[in-house]
Structures are given as structure tokens and as C-alpha cells.
Scaffold this motif. Structure first.
Motif, PDB file in Angstrom:
ATOM      1  N   VAL A  75       0.823  -1.221   0.000  1.00 38.30           N
ATOM      2  CA  VAL A  75       0.000   0.000   0.000  1.00 38.30           C
ATOM      3  C   VAL A  75       0.858   1.273   0.000  1.00 38.30           C
ATOM      4  O   VAL A  75       0.614   2.186  -0.814  1.00 38.30           O
ATOM      5  N   PRO A  76       1.865   1.404   0.870  1.00 40.45           N
ATOM      6  CA  PRO A  76       2.708   2.610   0.795  1.00 40.45           C
ATOM      7  C   PRO A  76       3.368   2.792  -0.569  1.00 40.45           C
ATOM      8  O   PRO A  76       3.476   3.925  -1.063  1.00 40.45           O
ATOM      9  N   SER A  77       3.786   1.684  -1.195  1.00 33.17           N
ATOM     10  CA  SER A  77       4.422   1.775  -2.514  1.00 33.17           C
ATOM     11  C   SER A  77       3.411   2.176  -3.586  1.00 33.17           C
ATOM     12  O   SER A  77       3.719   2.957  -4.493  1.00 33.17           O
ATOM     13  N   LEU A  78       2.187   1.650  -3.482  1.00 30.25           N
ATOM     14  CA  LEU A  78       1.131   2.004  -4.441  1.00 30.25           C
ATOM     15  C   LEU A  78       0.735   3.470  -4.286  1.00 30.25           C
ATOM     16  O   LEU A  78       0.524   4.178  -5.286  1.00 30.25           O
ATOM     17  N   LYS A  79       0.654   3.930  -3.053  1.00 26.61           N
ATOM     18  CA  LYS A  79       0.362   5.342  -2.812  1.00 26.61           C
ATOM     19  C   LYS A  79       1.450   6.234  -3.403  1.00 26.61           C
ATOM     20  O   LYS A  79       1.176   7.229  -4.077  1.00 26.61           O
ATOM     21  N   GLN A  80       2.686   5.849  -3.172  1.00 31.21           N
ATOM     22  CA  GLN A  80       3.810   6.638  -3.682  1.00 31.21           C
ATOM     23  C   GLN A  80       3.798   6.684  -5.214  1.00 31.21           C
ATOM     24  O   GLN A  80       4.074   7.730  -5.813  1.00 31.21           O
ATOM     25  N   TYR A  81       3.453   5.571  -5.842  1.00 30.75           N
ATOM     26  CA  TYR A  81       3.412   5.489  -7.297  1.00 30.75           C
ATOM     27  C   TYR A  81       2.452   6.533  -7.871  1.00 30.75           C
ATOM     28  O   TYR A  81       2.782   7.236  -8.842  1.00 30.75           O
ATOM     29  N   TYR A  82       1.263   6.638  -7.278  1.00 31.27           N
ATOM     30  CA  TYR A  82       0.264   7.576  -7.808  1.00 31.27           C
ATOM     31  C   TYR A  82       0.491   9.003  -7.324  1.00 31.27           C
ATOM     32  O   TYR A  82       0.178   9.969  -8.036  1.00 31.27           O
ATOM     33  N   GLN A  83       1.032   9.162  -6.129  1.00 36.59           N
ATOM     34  CA  GLN A  83       1.308  10.518  -5.650  1.00 36.59           C
ATOM     35  C   GLN A  83       2.366  11.206  -6.500  1.00 36.59           C
ATOM     36  O   GLN A  83       2.340  12.431  -6.666  1.00 36.59           O
ATOM     37  N   LYS A  84       3.280  10.416  -7.050  1.00 35.96           N
ATOM     38  CA  LYS A  84       4.271  10.982  -7.967  1.00 35.96           C
ATOM     39  C   LYS A  84       3.605  11.513  -9.225  1.00 35.96           C
ATOM     40  O   LYS A  84       4.153  12.383  -9.911  1.00 35.96           O
ATOM     41  N   LYS A  85       2.429  10.987  -9.549  1.00 33.22           N
ATOM     42  CA  LYS A  85       1.660  11.456 -10.706  1.00 33.22           C
ATOM     43  C   LYS A  85       0.684  12.568 -10.305  1.00 33.22           C
ATOM     44  O   LYS A  85      -0.232  12.901 -11.061  1.00 33.22           O
ATOM     45  N   ARG A  86       0.857  13.082  -9.080  1.00 32.26           N
ATOM     46  CA  ARG A  86       0.011  14.165  -8.543  1.00 32.26           C
ATOM     47  C   ARG A  86      -1.456  13.740  -8.409  1.00 32.26           C
ATOM     48  O   ARG A  86      -2.382  14.525  -8.652  1.00 32.26           O
ATOM     49  N   ILE A  87      -1.642  12.488  -8.042  1.00 32.96           N
ATOM     50  CA  ILE A  87      -2.988  11.957  -7.798  1.00 32.96           C
ATOM     51  C   ILE A  87      -3.177  11.769  -6.293  1.00 32.96           C
ATOM     52  O   ILE A  87      -2.303  11.223  -5.615  1.00 32.96           O
ATOM     53  N   VAL A  88      -4.289  12.244  -5.777  1.00 34.87           N
ATOM     54  CA  VAL A  88      -4.600  12.081  -4.350  1.00 34.87           C
ATOM     55  C   VAL A  88      -4.982  10.625  -4.087  1.00 34.87           C
ATOM     56  O   VAL A  88      -5.771  10.035  -4.845  1.00 34.87           O
ATOM     57  N   VAL A  89      -4.436  10.035  -3.029  1.00 36.17           N
ATOM     58  CA  VAL A  89      -4.714   8.633  -2.714  1.00 36.17           C
ATOM     59  C   VAL A  89      -5.302   8.532  -1.308  1.00 36.17           C
ATOM     60  O   VAL A  89      -4.722   9.031  -0.343  1.00 36.17           O
ATOM     61  N   HIS A  90      -6.472   7.893  -1.199  1.00 34.62           N
ATOM     62  CA  HIS A  90      -7.081   7.598   0.100  1.00 34.62           C
ATOM     63  C   HIS A  90      -6.949   6.089   0.352  1.00 34.62           C
ATOM     64  O   HIS A  90      -7.255   5.292  -0.536  1.00 34.62           O
ATOM     65  N   ASP A  91      -6.496   5.712   1.540  1.00 38.58           N
ATOM     66  CA  ASP A  91      -6.427   4.287   1.864  1.00 38.58           C
ATOM     67  C   ASP A  91      -7.325   3.982   3.051  1.00 38.58           C
ATOM     68  O   ASP A  91      -7.389   4.731   4.026  1.00 38.58           O
ATOM     69  N   PHE A  92      -8.049   2.872   2.938  1.00 37.61           N
ATOM     70  CA  PHE A  92      -9.012   2.438   3.953  1.00 37.61           C
ATOM     71  C   PHE A  92      -8.707   0.986   4.337  1.00 37.61           C
ATOM     72  O   PHE A  92      -8.409   0.170   3.464  1.00 37.61           O
ATOM     73  N   TYR A  93      -8.831   0.693   5.615  1.00 34.63           N
ATOM     74  CA  TYR A  93      -8.528  -0.654   6.094  1.00 34.63           C
ATOM     75  C   TYR A  93      -9.735  -1.230   6.829  1.00 34.63           C
ATOM     76  O   TYR A  93     -10.241  -0.629   7.775  1.00 34.63           O
ATOM     77  N   VAL A  94     -10.176  -2.388   6.361  1.00 36.29           N
ATOM     78  CA  VAL A  94     -11.341  -3.049   6.945  1.00 36.29           C
ATOM     79  C   VAL A  94     -10.963  -4.478   7.326  1.00 36.29           C
ATOM     80  O   VAL A  94     -10.329  -5.188   6.553  1.00 36.29           O
ATOM     81  N   THR A  95     -11.339  -4.883   8.523  1.00 38.77           N
ATOM     82  CA  THR A  95     -11.322  -6.291   8.906  1.00 38.77           C
ATOM     83  C   THR A  95     -12.778  -6.700   9.058  1.00 38.77           C
ATOM     84  O   THR A  95     -13.511  -6.062   9.822  1.00 38.77           O
ATOM     85  N   PRO A  96     -13.252  -7.719   8.335  1.00 40.39           N
ATOM     86  CA  PRO A  96     -14.697  -7.992   8.264  1.00 40.39           C
ATOM     87  C   PRO A  96     -15.395  -8.143   9.606  1.00 40.39           C
ATOM     88  O   PRO A  96     -16.492  -7.622   9.799  1.00 40.39           O
TER      89      PRO A  96
END
Length: 337
Positions: A75-96
């Protein structure tokens, strides 16, 4: 480098960077290591423009590090990938847990506003779609996905599975759904062939770490400091841990145990199993003394929070109502508090 000064191995009064039995998260992701190649592979698979993979499952043995891999690595790497493209990233964590609907509403509310009491899971996803934008990407992590079958309300489980089976396009949802799943529960997905094939064909079987990768995981938290682990100790811990994917939590517990001795050298070596047993006994004695509660009651309570099977690979957490626990064990609320 070879150091002869014993102070280089002395970590007395220095906070321990190893999480013990807790997973690594984005808050201590700087200490997470050993899976770099896999993370890079996953990013390439998930992000090709126009062909993004919405649903991605990381599955493996219990204790193989799935949650840490996703929360502190992918997740941190995926966020970094898109943030470099100036895209806002929201991450949510759910345990059922018992109600994946309630868990989902709780994490979405800070971004997507309040939901009605009777809001369905489908309405939650519709809210995401209706507020989608090319400038925003969501990452929804469903951690411990097997709880959909072991803990969750059946109706909510079926609704979630139906949604995952009929996901819209990435351009509509603008969301990556990353699920962790214990491999020994994958058979539960077989009745949902679309999801099952997506998991097996396009998911990631989180393999055991090599000795070299385990050594990286041990040494990473010390980078940039003037402290060292004795090399022979690192090599021995890595060799033992590499024997079983499920030994990773025991390694983290052992590293915590060794750190608490104040010396990172071979003289303080611990068996992986001994560290866990010592930690359990220490916690049991501490709670018993502090609250004047019989140790037997504590053990009985803990047993009520686990579904135990003849096949230990199928053991799973069990969520219990506090009223029911108090009926069985009078001191239940006192112990859990």
C-alpha cells in the motif's frame, strides 16, 4: 564492518523497532524489508494504464506476513506510485469481523460523509462511484478476508461476495481492493468461481522468505543507527525462520525478546518458541497479579475467543458478545479491560 566495541551491540533504554506479534503498518513501514522484489512485481501488475487490476488478493499460510506485506509494503508503494503522478490517494482498512458493512461505513465516513443506519454495502460502493474523480484513487484493504466466512453475518458476507463478483470498471470505481486471505480457507471461495479464479490466477501466493530476505528484515530497522546485530545471531535466526513461512511472528517476538535484554549478540540467543511462551506466561502472570484474577479464568476466557479445530490450520478468532462472556466467566470485562 567489524566492530569490537561492545557498545555497538548495546540497545539498553532504546525503543524497540520490532513490532512483536503486531503487523507492520504504514506508521513503521520504514522498518519493513525483505519483500522489495515482490512489491515491485505487484505494482507492475496492478497499475498498467487502462488495464488496472481492481481486485488483488494476497494469500498464504497463517503467520506468513500477509498483513505486514500489504500494510507496510504494497500500500505505501502504491500510494507513492500515484502521488508521484500528482494523484490524491485515500487508503481504507477493513477487517470484516461480525459486520463488514459496519466496518466499511466506519472507515469511509471521514471521506464520504455520514451514512444512514440501514445503508447496505452496495450503497457504500455506489457512494464511492458517485464521488469518483480522475484526480483521486482509493485503496480499500480487506484484511483477514477469511473472516467473511468465519465471523461475519451470512447476509453481509453474501452481499460483499456478490459485489466483489460484479465489480465495475476501474475508471468507474477508481479503487483498488486488496484482500489478504489465509490459504487454508481458500476452499470457501470455490463456490464463487469468479472471485476464486481472480484470486488464484491474478493474486499473489506469499511464499516463504529466503534466508537472505529474512536477514534484510532483521537488519533494516538498524540502518542509519550506530547499533549492530552480531552477524552470527542474525544468520542463525534467519536459518531457523526460513524453515516455515509461519515462523515470521515467532521471529518478531524473538527479536523483541532479544532487544529487551539490551544486547544484540549471540549470548542472548533465544529459541523462537521460547520467546512466545515466555511472553505469554509473563502477560498471564502480570494480569493475574495486577487485577487479582485467577490464571485459570484468564485462560478460559482466551479459549472462548478462538474457534479450535482438529486441524490446527483452521483455527480462527471468534468474536463473542460481552454479555455471553460475562455469563460464562464473571470477570470477563475486568480481564479484557
Amino acid at each position: 564492518n567489524i566492530y569490537t566495541d561492545d557498545t555497538r551491540y548495546d540497545v539498553t533504554n532504546i525503543p524497540c523497532p520490532y513490532p512483536g506479534l503486531n503487523p507492520y503498518t504504514d506508521e513503521n513501514a520504514q522498518y519493513f524489508a525483505g519483500r522489495d522484489n515482490l512489491i515491485e512485481e505487484c505494482i507492475k501488475r496492478l497499475t498498467p494504464a487502462g488495464h488496472e487490476q481492481i481486485l488483488f488478493c494476497v494469500y498464504g499460510a497463517s503467520g506468513s506476513g500477509k498483513s505486514s506485506f500489504v500494510r507496510a509494503g504494497l500500500v505505501p508503494s502504491l500510494k507513492q506510485y500515484y502521488q508521484k503522478k500528482r494523484i490524491v490517494v485515500h487508503d481504507f482498512y477493513v477487517t470484516p469481523r461480525k459486520s463488514p458493512r459496519s466496518e466499511l461505513i466506519q472507515v469511509l465516513q471521514p471521506i464520504y460523509g455520514d451514512f444512514d443506519a440501514d445503508t447496505t454495502i452496495q450503497v457504500c460502493f455506489d457512494r464511492i462511484i458517485n464521488n469518483s474523480s480522475k484526480d483521486i484513487i482509493n485503496i480499500l484493504v480487506i484484511d483477514q478476508g477469511e473472516e467473511l466466512f468465519t465471523q461475519s453475518d451470512d447476509q453481509e458476507c453474501q452481499e460483499m461476495l456478490s459485489i466483489l463478483t460484479n465489480l465495475p470498471t476501474f475508471n468507474q470505481l477508481r479503487t483498488f481492493i486488496i484482500m489478504t486471505f489465509r490459504a487454508d480457507f481458500l476452499a470457501n471461495l470455490y463456490a464463487h468461481q469468479t472471485i476464486y479464479e481472480q484470486v488464484i490466477k491474478k493474486g499473489l501466493d506469499l511464499r516463504a522468505m529466503t534466508e537472505e530476505e529474512i536477514q534484510q528484515a532483521i537488519l533494516k530497522p538498524l540502518e542509519g543507527s550506530n547499533k549492530l546485530f552480531e552477524l552470527l545471531l542474525v544468520e542463525e535466526l534467519a536459518q531457523v525462520t526460513a524453515q516455515q513461512p509461519s515462523f515470521l511472528p515467532l521471529l518478531q517476538m524473538t527479536l523483541l525478546d532479544i532487544w529487551q535484554t539490551g544486547k544484540l549478540w549471540l549470548k542472548t540467543k533465544r529459541l523462537l518458541s521460547d520467546s512466545l511462551v515466555n511472553h505469554a506466561n509473563k502477560s498471564l502472570n502480570q494480569v493475574s497479579r495486577e487485577f487479582n484474577i485467577n490464571e485459570k479464568e484468564i485462560i478460559e476466557l482466551l479459549a472462548e475467543l478462538v474457534d479450535i479445530h482438529d486441524d490446527p490450520r483452521l483455527d480462527a478468532r471468534r468474536y463473542r458478545n460481552m454479555v455471553d462472556l460475562e455469563t460464562l466467566i464473571p470477570n470477563a470485562s475486568k480481564i479484557l479491560d
